[in-house]
Design a protein around this motif. Structure first.
Motif, PDB file in Angstrom:
ATOM      1  N   GLN A 176      43.478  56.705  67.601  1.00  0.00           N
ATOM      2  CA  GLN A 176      42.353  57.237  67.875  1.00  0.00           C
ATOM      3  C   GLN A 176      42.100  57.236  69.412  1.00  0.00           C
ATOM      4  OE1 GLN A 176      38.603  55.568  66.816  1.00  0.00           O
ATOM      5  NE2 GLN A 176      39.806  53.809  65.763  1.00  0.00           N
ATOM      6  N   HIS A 210      37.795  69.062  77.519  1.00  0.00           N
ATOM      7  CA  HIS A 210      38.474  68.029  78.028  1.00  0.00           C
ATOM      8  C   HIS A 210      39.928  68.560  78.528  1.00  0.00           C
ATOM      9  CE1 HIS A 210      35.222  65.595  76.799  1.00  0.00           C
ATOM     10  NE2 HIS A 210      35.610  65.865  75.689  1.00  0.00           N
ATOM     11  N   LEU A 243      40.762  70.321  74.871  1.00  0.00           N
ATOM     12  CA  LEU A 243      40.378  69.788  73.613  1.00  0.00           C
ATOM     13  C   LEU A 243      38.950  69.872  73.799  1.00  0.00           C
ATOM     14  CD1 LEU A 243      41.281  67.071  71.387  1.00  0.00           C
ATOM     15  CD2 LEU A 243      39.218  66.861  72.541  1.00  0.00           C
ATOM     16  N   CYS A 254      35.494  68.426  71.365  1.00  0.00           N
ATOM     17  CA  CYS A 254      35.265  67.616  70.338  1.00  0.00           C
ATOM     18  C   CYS A 254      33.928  67.907  69.816  1.00  0.00           C
ATOM     19  CB  CYS A 254      35.532  66.058  70.683  1.00  0.00           C
ATOM     20  SG  CYS A 254      35.405  64.981  69.358  1.00  0.00           S
ATOM     21  N   TRP A 262      35.582  55.801  70.018  1.00  0.00           N
ATOM     22  CA  TRP A 262      35.014  57.192  70.428  1.00  0.00           C
ATOM     23  C   TRP A 262      33.620  57.481  70.058  1.00  0.00           C
ATOM     24  CZ3 TRP A 262      34.086  61.517  67.137  1.00  0.00           C
ATOM     25  CH2 TRP A 262      34.394  61.129  65.883  1.00  0.00           C
ATOM     26  N   HIS A 282      40.254  56.861  73.091  1.00  0.00           N
ATOM     27  CA  HIS A 282      39.247  56.513  73.816  1.00  0.00           C
ATOM     28  C   HIS A 282      39.057  55.036  73.713  1.00  0.00           C
ATOM     29  CE1 HIS A 282      38.885  60.778  74.840  1.00  0.00           C
ATOM     30  NE2 HIS A 282      38.332  61.105  73.750  1.00  0.00           N
ATOM     31  N   PHE A 299      43.728  67.000  78.337  1.00  0.00           N
ATOM     32  CA  PHE A 299      44.665  65.743  78.079  1.00  0.00           C
ATOM     33  C   PHE A 299      46.018  66.262  78.238  1.00  0.00           C
ATOM     34  CE2 PHE A 299      41.348  64.880  74.468  1.00  0.00           C
ATOM     35  CZ  PHE A 299      40.619  63.938  75.164  1.00  0.00           C
TER      36      PHE A 299
HETATM   37  C1  XUL Z   1      38.743  63.381  71.148  1.00  0.00           C
HETATM   38  C2  XUL Z   1      37.906  62.367  70.379  1.00  0.00           C
HETATM   39  C3  XUL Z   1      38.194  62.343  68.912  1.00  0.00           C
HETATM   40  C4  XUL Z   1      39.124  61.029  68.631  1.00  0.00           C
HETATM   41  C5  XUL Z   1      38.981  60.618  67.182  1.00  0.00           C
HETATM   42  O1  XUL Z   1      37.868  63.437  72.421  1.00  0.00           O
HETATM   43  O2  XUL Z   1      37.058  61.781  70.759  1.00  0.00           O
HETATM   44  O3  XUL Z   1      38.997  63.573  68.440  1.00  0.00           O
HETATM   45  O4  XUL Z   1      40.274  60.947  69.366  1.00  0.00           O
HETATM   46  O5  XUL Z   1      39.913  61.217  66.572  1.00  0.00           O
END
Ligand code: XUL
Length: 513
Positions: A89, A314, A326, A328, A129, A91, A316
């Motif tokens: 996961q 974001h 991405l 979220c 996260w 962060h 990555f």
């Molecule tokens: C992406 C985010 C979540 C975590 C948990 O920025 O915060 O997708 O990676 O899956």
């Protein structure tokens, strides 16, 4: 044989593949809540955190690793595994003191990982996260660097609460002594990789980009951001690397206890989203992945690093090279589960047939689908905002919530400018045809689901195989196949309705925040 490990919010999974026969040989998982109830973390984090804090116990991840490998060793001979790669996961961070590397290198296979490593953690819990506690630190970092836009230009994201840099700054400010005693800071991904390798393993570019510390221009830690975040931070991080380059072999703990060969290599682990991009076969630009997990994410490979002017999206690293974007959405399964429980129904109510009793939105019957604070758009929602033009049935409330989730996704992904010619749907809720049909209709694009459901663990296994000289594109062609009869076509007649719905949804959102 190649092993992929994924340490996600709620579980730790392993997927073992054999590229020569194109077979998944084993697929095991440990659910933190169900399998390790003593940690009191039914959803993978310790409930009841104050001031937006969401933490998990890193010892729980270690116990899960021992349990997962003992289960795996029962069903497979692990001596044939050539490379282990993995994901975590994003962060979340783990903090160690002096002698941690020495402890990692001299683990006793007769004892557990957690009992031997507990004494070397300088912080007993890890922010993950979902943590929203570091708002003040985000402002301080942005101010020191010259504003949010500058942080975004350097790192691909504005300073965000859940990102690791602001979290580290908060730790430094609140617990100076413990911060000073910390010699090494890892992400969840590099923590698990380090345990496997018996030494500190660097953070990879893909996951490192989720820290507000990595400069995307040179893929190295940004000296100004390190300084703006916390003193001596550079010395606590190893230089970032690519997840495709193995950094060592498994430690004797793993070969003695679980039967790995002592020549089995370990790659740096990456983030769950970059690994998913690989596991969905989407590392080349042109397709979009929507992952329906605890959070929902929307991501795609990008030909070049492009940032979100509004600051929600974001950038990555793409494990195959280049970048991925991405977005979220915190109220993913969180919101679907909340409505399911509120209506006292089960997932069958989210299927195609019950939803067919209702009409698609044409700008009416709208829901802002936020039961908890949302990060896209950023707002402290406490409950959904609804606007029904008729007395809503259960089915209409469910349709309206789902439509709201995907209209919100469509609205906030427009900046990417990517063509949604095909949507690859993954995550727990992806198998539900009712949900998949709403996605297809809102985006007006066909939806496909892949044969292997755990895309992050599969992506990790493919990274392991690619690091050993197998061509990634060939591996993806073989392993990332759409499941039979999984394709859902959009209803083209609804294009106009959903375009109106999008306009009305945006108006309602503007009115409400
Ligand atoms: C992406 C985010 C979540 C975590 C948990 O920025 O915060 O997708 O990676 O899956």
């Amino acid at each position: 044989m190649y092993l992929g490990i994924d340490s996600s919010t709620q579980s730790l999974s392993a997927l073992l593949i054999d590229p020569s026969t194109v077979k998944v040989l084993a697929d095991e998982s440990v659910n933190f809540g169900k399998d390790l109830p003593d940690y009191g973390a039914p959803s993978g984090f310790t409930p009841g955190g104050m001031n937006g804090e969401v933490h998990a116990n890193p010892l729980m991840w270690l116990d899960a690793l021992d349990l997962l490998l003992s289960r795996l060793a029962e069903v497979t001979d692990l001596s044939a595994v050539k490379v282990i790669a993995g994901s975590g996961q994003q962060h979340g961070s783990v903090y160690f003191g002096a002698d941690f590397d020495e402890a990692l290198g001299s683990l006793d296979p007769l004892k557990s990982l957690s009992s031997q490593l507990a004494g070397f953690l300088t912080r007993t819990s890890s922010p993950i996260w979902m943590d929203t506690s570091s708002g003040e630190e985000c402002l301080e970092i942005a101010a020191a660097i010259g504003g949010a836009a500058e942080v975004c230009a350097r790192t691909g994201s504005v300073a965000i609460e859940r990102f690791t840099g602001p979290q580290i700054r908060r730790f430094f400010k609140q617990e100076l002594e413990l911060y000073t005693a910390t010699e090494r800071i890892a992400l969840v991904s590099s923590f698990i990789a380090s345990v496997f390798a018996g030494k500190s393993v660097p953070i990879d570019f893909g996951d490192g980009a989720g820290m507000n510390l990595l400069n995307l221009r040179n893929l190295d830690w940004d000296a100004d951001l390190l300084e703006a975040t916390a003193p001596q931070l550079g010395g606590k991080l190893l230089p970032p690397v690519s997840c495709l380059d193995a950094v060592g072999t498994v430690s004797s703990y793993f070969s003695t206890k679980y039967g790995f060969s002592s020549s089995c290599k370990v790659c740096p682990f990456t983030g769950d989203n970059p690994a998913s991009l690989v596991g969905m076969g989407a590392t080349e630009p042109g397709q979009v992945v929507i992952s329906l997990g605890t959070s929902d994410t929307f991501f795609a490979a990008m030909p070049e690093a492009k940032t979100d002017p509004k600051g929600y999206g974001h950038v990555f690293g793409n494990p195959a090279g280049g970048f991925m974007s991405l977005i979220c959405f915190r109220n993913g399964s969180l919101a679907r589960e909340a409505l399911r429980d509120e209506l006292v129904v089960d997932w069958t109510s989210f299927e195609k047939e019950p939803l067919a009793e209702t009409r698609e939105s044409a700008g009416k019957n709208l829901t802002l689908p936020f039961y908890e604070p949302e990060i896209t758009p950023r707002h402290d929602f406490e409950k959904p905002v609804t606007e029904f033009s008729e007395q809503p049935t259960h089915a209409l409330r469910i349709r309206s919530l789902l439509e709201g989730q995907f209209l919100n996704m469509k609205l906030h992904s427009a900046w990417m400018g990517v063509k949604t010619e095909r949507i690859l749907l993954t995550g727990g809720a992806a198998k539900n045809d009712g949900i998949a049909q709403v996605v297809a209709n809102v985006f007006q694009a066909p939806v496909e689901r892949l044969e292997v459901a755990n895309s992050a663990a599969l992506g990790a296994a493919l990274i392991a195989a690619a690091s050993d000289g197998n061509e990634l594109s060939g591996l993806q062609e073989n392993f990332c196949r759409p499941a039979e009869n999984s394709r859902i076509e959009p209803d083209k007649d609804l294009a106009g309705n959903y375009s109106t719905a999008l306009t009305e949804f945006e108006k309602l959102l503007k009115k409400s925040i």
